[in-house]
Design a protein around this motif. Structure first.
Motif, PDB file in Angstrom:
ATOM      1  N   GLU A  44       8.753 104.541  76.335  1.00 53.51           N
ATOM      2  CA  GLU A  44      10.123 104.140  76.634  1.00 53.51           C
ATOM      3  C   GLU A  44      10.567 102.896  75.856  1.00 53.51           C
ATOM      4  OE1 GLU A  44      10.949 105.639  81.155  1.00 53.51           O
ATOM      5  OE2 GLU A  44       9.907 103.729  80.923  1.00 53.51           O
ATOM      6  N   VAL A  45      11.860 102.896  75.524  1.00 48.38           N
ATOM      7  CA  VAL A  45      12.527 101.710  74.992  1.00 48.38           C
ATOM      8  C   VAL A  45      13.746 101.436  75.872  1.00 48.38           C
ATOM      9  CG1 VAL A  45      11.755 102.057  72.619  1.00 48.38           C
ATOM     10  CG2 VAL A  45      13.905 103.089  73.370  1.00 48.38           C
ATOM     11  N   LEU A  46      14.387 100.289  75.643  1.00 45.06           N
ATOM     12  CA  LEU A  46      15.554  99.907  76.424  1.00 45.06           C
ATOM     13  C   LEU A  46      16.799  99.992  75.548  1.00 45.06           C
ATOM     14  CD1 LEU A  46      14.076  96.759  78.227  1.00 45.06           C
ATOM     15  CD2 LEU A  46      14.349  99.068  79.175  1.00 45.06           C
ATOM     16  N   GLU A 102       3.526  91.755  73.327  1.00 47.97           N
ATOM     17  CA  GLU A 102       4.627  90.973  73.902  1.00 47.97           C
ATOM     18  C   GLU A 102       4.947  89.790  72.990  1.00 47.97           C
ATOM     19  OE1 GLU A 102       7.202  90.745  77.310  1.00 47.97           O
ATOM     20  OE2 GLU A 102       5.415  91.981  77.250  1.00 47.97           O
ATOM     21  N   ARG A 103       6.248  89.604  72.723  1.00 50.07           N
ATOM     22  CA  ARG A 103       6.682  88.512  71.863  1.00 50.07           C
ATOM     23  C   ARG A 103       7.634  87.616  72.624  1.00 50.07           C
ATOM     24  NH1 ARG A 103       5.538  89.652  66.426  1.00 50.07           N
ATOM     25  NH2 ARG A 103       4.349  91.596  66.267  1.00 50.07           N
ATOM     26  N   GLU A 104       8.102  86.578  71.941  1.00 47.06           N
ATOM     27  CA  GLU A 104       8.971  85.606  72.609  1.00 47.06           C
ATOM     28  C   GLU A 104      10.209  86.276  73.186  1.00 47.06           C
ATOM     29  OE1 GLU A 104      11.429  81.511  71.602  1.00 47.06           O
ATOM     30  OE2 GLU A 104       9.876  82.213  70.222  1.00 47.06           O
ATOM     31  N   GLY A 105      10.763  87.231  72.464  1.00 47.73           N
ATOM     32  CA  GLY A 105      11.961  87.913  72.941  1.00 47.73           C
ATOM     33  C   GLY A 105      11.672  89.081  73.869  1.00 47.73           C
ATOM     34  N   GLY A 106      10.413  89.292  74.228  1.00 44.06           N
ATOM     35  CA  GLY A 106      10.044  90.412  75.086  1.00 44.06           C
ATOM     36  C   GLY A 106       9.290  91.474  74.311  1.00 44.06           C
ATOM     37  N   ALA A 107       8.965  92.559  74.997  1.00 44.75           N
ATOM     38  CA  ALA A 107       8.221  93.654  74.364  1.00 44.75           C
ATOM     39  C   ALA A 107       9.111  94.390  73.368  1.00 44.75           C
ATOM     40  CB  ALA A 107       7.698  94.613  75.424  1.00 44.75           C
ATOM     41  N   GLN A 108       8.488  94.949  72.354  1.00 43.34           N
ATOM     42  CA  GLN A 108       9.205  95.726  71.342  1.00 43.34           C
ATOM     43  C   GLN A 108       8.419  96.983  71.007  1.00 43.34           C
ATOM     44  OE1 GLN A 108       9.775  93.241  67.879  1.00 43.34           O
ATOM     45  NE2 GLN A 108      11.836  92.698  68.503  1.00 43.34           N
ATOM     46  N   THR A 109       9.157  98.035  70.644  1.00 44.45           N
ATOM     47  CA  THR A 109       8.539  99.238  70.093  1.00 44.45           C
ATOM     48  C   THR A 109       8.988  99.379  68.646  1.00 44.45           C
ATOM     49  OG1 THR A 109       8.319 100.456  72.164  1.00 44.45           O
ATOM     50  CG2 THR A 109       8.509 101.761  70.168  1.00 44.45           C
ATOM     51  N   ARG A 110       8.037  99.619  67.767  1.00 46.78           N
ATOM     52  CA  ARG A 110       8.345  99.794  66.342  1.00 46.78           C
ATOM     53  C   ARG A 110       8.331 101.275  65.981  1.00 46.78           C
ATOM     54  NH1 ARG A 110       6.277  95.868  61.740  1.00 46.78           N
ATOM     55  NH2 ARG A 110       8.086  94.816  62.660  1.00 46.78           N
ATOM     56  N   VAL A 111       9.369 101.695  65.278  1.00 43.32           N
ATOM     57  CA  VAL A 111       9.451 103.049  64.727  1.00 43.32           C
ATOM     58  C   VAL A 111       9.309 102.935  63.211  1.00 43.32           C
ATOM     59  CG1 VAL A 111      10.863 105.123  64.456  1.00 43.32           C
ATOM     60  CG2 VAL A 111      10.960 103.816  66.588  1.00 43.32           C
ATOM     61  N   LEU A 112       8.435 103.742  62.649  1.00 42.44           N
ATOM     62  CA  LEU A 112       8.190 103.726  61.212  1.00 42.44           C
ATOM     63  C   LEU A 112       8.504 105.111  60.649  1.00 42.44           C
ATOM     64  CD1 LEU A 112       6.978 101.827  58.971  1.00 42.44           C
ATOM     65  CD2 LEU A 112       4.818 103.007  59.359  1.00 42.44           C
ATOM     66  N   LEU A 113       9.397 105.159  59.677  1.00 45.67           N
ATOM     67  CA  LEU A 113       9.746 106.403  58.991  1.00 45.67           C
ATOM     68  C   LEU A 113       9.453 106.202  57.514  1.00 45.67           C
ATOM     69  CD1 LEU A 113      11.085 109.220  58.880  1.00 45.67           C
ATOM     70  CD2 LEU A 113      13.295 108.056  58.707  1.00 45.67           C
ATOM     71  N   SER A 150      23.334  96.993  67.860  1.00 49.52           N
ATOM     72  CA  SER A 150      24.110  96.916  69.099  1.00 49.52           C
ATOM     73  C   SER A 150      23.227  97.058  70.328  1.00 49.52           C
ATOM     74  CB  SER A 150      25.199  98.000  69.114  1.00 49.52           C
ATOM     75  OG  SER A 150      24.654  99.283  69.404  1.00 49.52           O
ATOM     76  N   GLN A 151      22.016  97.583  70.135  1.00 49.93           N
ATOM     77  CA  GLN A 151      21.076  97.752  71.240  1.00 49.93           C
ATOM     78  C   GLN A 151      20.035  96.628  71.280  1.00 49.93           C
ATOM     79  OE1 GLN A 151      21.829 100.361  73.402  1.00 49.93           O
ATOM     80  NE2 GLN A 151      23.562 100.252  71.978  1.00 49.93           N
ATOM     81  N   GLY A 152      20.274  95.585  70.505  1.00 51.98           N
ATOM     82  CA  GLY A 152      19.333  94.469  70.488  1.00 51.98           C
ATOM     83  C   GLY A 152      18.140  94.697  69.593  1.00 51.98           C
ATOM     84  N   GLY A 153      18.196  95.709  68.726  1.00 52.34           N
ATOM     85  CA  GLY A 153      17.100  96.005  67.823  1.00 52.34           C
ATOM     86  C   GLY A 153      17.387  95.555  66.401  1.00 52.34           C
ATOM     87  N   SER A 154      16.512  95.935  65.480  1.00 48.90           N
ATOM     88  CA  SER A 154      16.696  95.595  64.070  1.00 48.90           C
ATOM     89  C   SER A 154      16.212  96.747  63.213  1.00 48.90           C
ATOM     90  CB  SER A 154      15.921  94.316  63.717  1.00 48.90           C
ATOM     91  OG  SER A 154      14.528  94.510  63.856  1.00 48.90           O
ATOM     92  N   PRO A 205      13.987  96.955  71.634  1.00 51.68           N
ATOM     93  CA  PRO A 205      13.507  96.362  72.892  1.00 51.68           C
ATOM     94  C   PRO A 205      12.806  97.421  73.741  1.00 51.68           C
ATOM     95  CG  PRO A 205      15.826  95.828  72.500  1.00 51.68           C
ATOM     96  CD  PRO A 205      15.451  96.881  71.502  1.00 51.68           C
ATOM     97  N   ALA A 206      11.750  96.991  74.416  1.00 48.55           N
ATOM     98  CA  ALA A 206      10.967  97.923  75.239  1.00 48.55           C
ATOM     99  C   ALA A 206      10.639  97.277  76.580  1.00 48.55           C
ATOM    100  CB  ALA A 206       9.685  98.325  74.514  1.00 48.55           C
ATOM    101  N   PRO A 207      10.400  98.090  77.607  1.00 41.56           N
ATOM    102  CA  PRO A 207       9.958  97.521  78.881  1.00 41.56           C
ATOM    103  C   PRO A 207       8.616  96.814  78.704  1.00 41.56           C
ATOM    104  CG  PRO A 207      10.584  99.826  79.114  1.00 41.56           C
ATOM    105  CD  PRO A 207      10.498  99.545  77.655  1.00 41.56           C
ATOM    106  N   SER A 208       8.439  95.723  79.414  1.00 38.31           N
ATOM    107  CA  SER A 208       7.161  95.030  79.376  1.00 38.31           C
ATOM    108  C   SER A 208       6.073  95.928  79.936  1.00 38.31           C
ATOM    109  CB  SER A 208       7.235  93.743  80.178  1.00 38.31           C
ATOM    110  OG  SER A 208       5.940  93.177  80.320  1.00 38.31           O
TER     111      SER A 208
END
Length: 219
Positions: A107-109, A145-156, A191-195, A213-216
Motif C-alpha cells: 500500500e501507498v497513501l 522510514e525517513r524523516e518525512g515518513g515511510a516511502q515506497t519506490r517504484v522503478l521502471l 500532487s500526492q506528496g511524491g516525486s 508516501p506509504a503507511p508506516s
C-alpha cells in the motif's frame, strides 16, 4: 496529440493511390487504431489530471476546512492491473517483462485515480518505446522510514533504441519529447506528496524513479 494526428494525416493522403496494396491497407488500419488509442489515452489522462486538481491533495484542507485523509491504495494490485491492460501489446511486440512487486507492504497513501493516471501514462510510453523482443523491468519496494515518513519506490526501467550511441541526456529528452506523459505523471505524483525523476546516468536505458508516501510499517 499532434504526433499521431500527423501520421494519420500522412497515411490518409497516401491511401487513395495505395488502396490496392493490401500490405499498405493493413499497415494503415493498424496505425490508425494505435494512434487513436494513444489520443484517447492522452485525453483520459488529462481528464484524470483535471479531476485530481479539483480534489484536495492528501492532508490539504477541503472546502469544509477539514483535512482530507489520504487513501490507502494497493499499489501492487494497481501495477498488476496496468500491466494486464498492456498485455496484448506486450505479447504483440514479444517483450520480456520482469517484475518485482512488493507484496508484503503493497500500500501507498494518495488518490487512486491520480496514481492510475500517472502510472498508466508512463507504462504505456515505455511499451511504445521498447523495441520488439526488448525487455521492461518494473519493481516496487517500501523503503526504510525517513524523516518525512515511510516511502515506497517504484522503478521502471527499459531500453530505448539508439540510446547507447548518444549522451546521457537522451533518456530525459525522450520522455520530455513526448511531453504529456511525463509532465502529467510528474504533476499527478507531486500532487500526492511524491516525486518523479529520470535517471539518465546510463545512456543505454531509461530509468524512471518514483517515490510515494506509504503507511508506516508499524501502523
Amino acid at each position: 496529440v499532434r504526433n499521431p494526428l500527423v501520421s494519420i494525416r500522412t497515411f490518409s493522403d497516401l491511401l487513395p493511390e495505395r488502396y490496392e496494396d493490401p500490405e499498405f491497407r493493413d499497415r494503415f488500419g493498424r496505425l490508425v487504431a494505435d494512434d487513436v488509442r494513444r489520443i484517447e489515452a492522452v485525453v483520459e489522462r488529462l481528464e484524470q489530471m483535471g479531476a485530481s486538481n479539483d480534489v484536495p491533495s492528501p492532508g490539504e484542507a477541503s472546502e469544509s476546512g477539514e483535512p482530507r485523509p489520504p487513501q490507502r491504495v494497493d499499489l501492487t494490485a494497481l501495477l498488476e492491473e496496468l500491466l494486464d491492460a498492456e498485455r496484448a501489446r506486450i505479447h504483440a511486440k514479444r517483450l520480456l517483462v520482469l517484475k518485482e512487486l512488493d507484496r508484503a507492504r503493497p500500500e501507498v497513501l494518495g488518490d487512486e485515480a491520480a496514481l492510475r493516471g500517472a502510472l498508466s501514462g508512463l507504462l504505456e510510453r515505455a511499451v511504445d518505446e521498447v523495441p520488439e523482443r526488448g525487455d521492461l523491468y518494473l519493481a516496487s519496494r517500501q523503503r526504510a522510514e525517513r524523516e518525512g515518513g515511510a516511502q515506497t519506490r517504484v522503478l521502471l526501467r527499459y531500453r530505448v533504441p539508439g540510446s547507447a550511441d548518444s549522451d546521457g541526456d537522451l533518456a530525459l529528452a525522450t520522455l520530455r519529447e513526448v511531453g504529456l506523459s511525463f509532465e502529467t505523471a510528474e504533476s499527478l505524483i507531486e500532487s500526492q506528496g511524491g516525486s518523479l525523476r529520470v535517471d539518465a546516468s546510463d545512456p543505454s536505458e531509461t530509468v524512471v524513479v518514483i517515490d510515494l508516501p506509504a503507511p508506516s510499517p508499524t501502523r
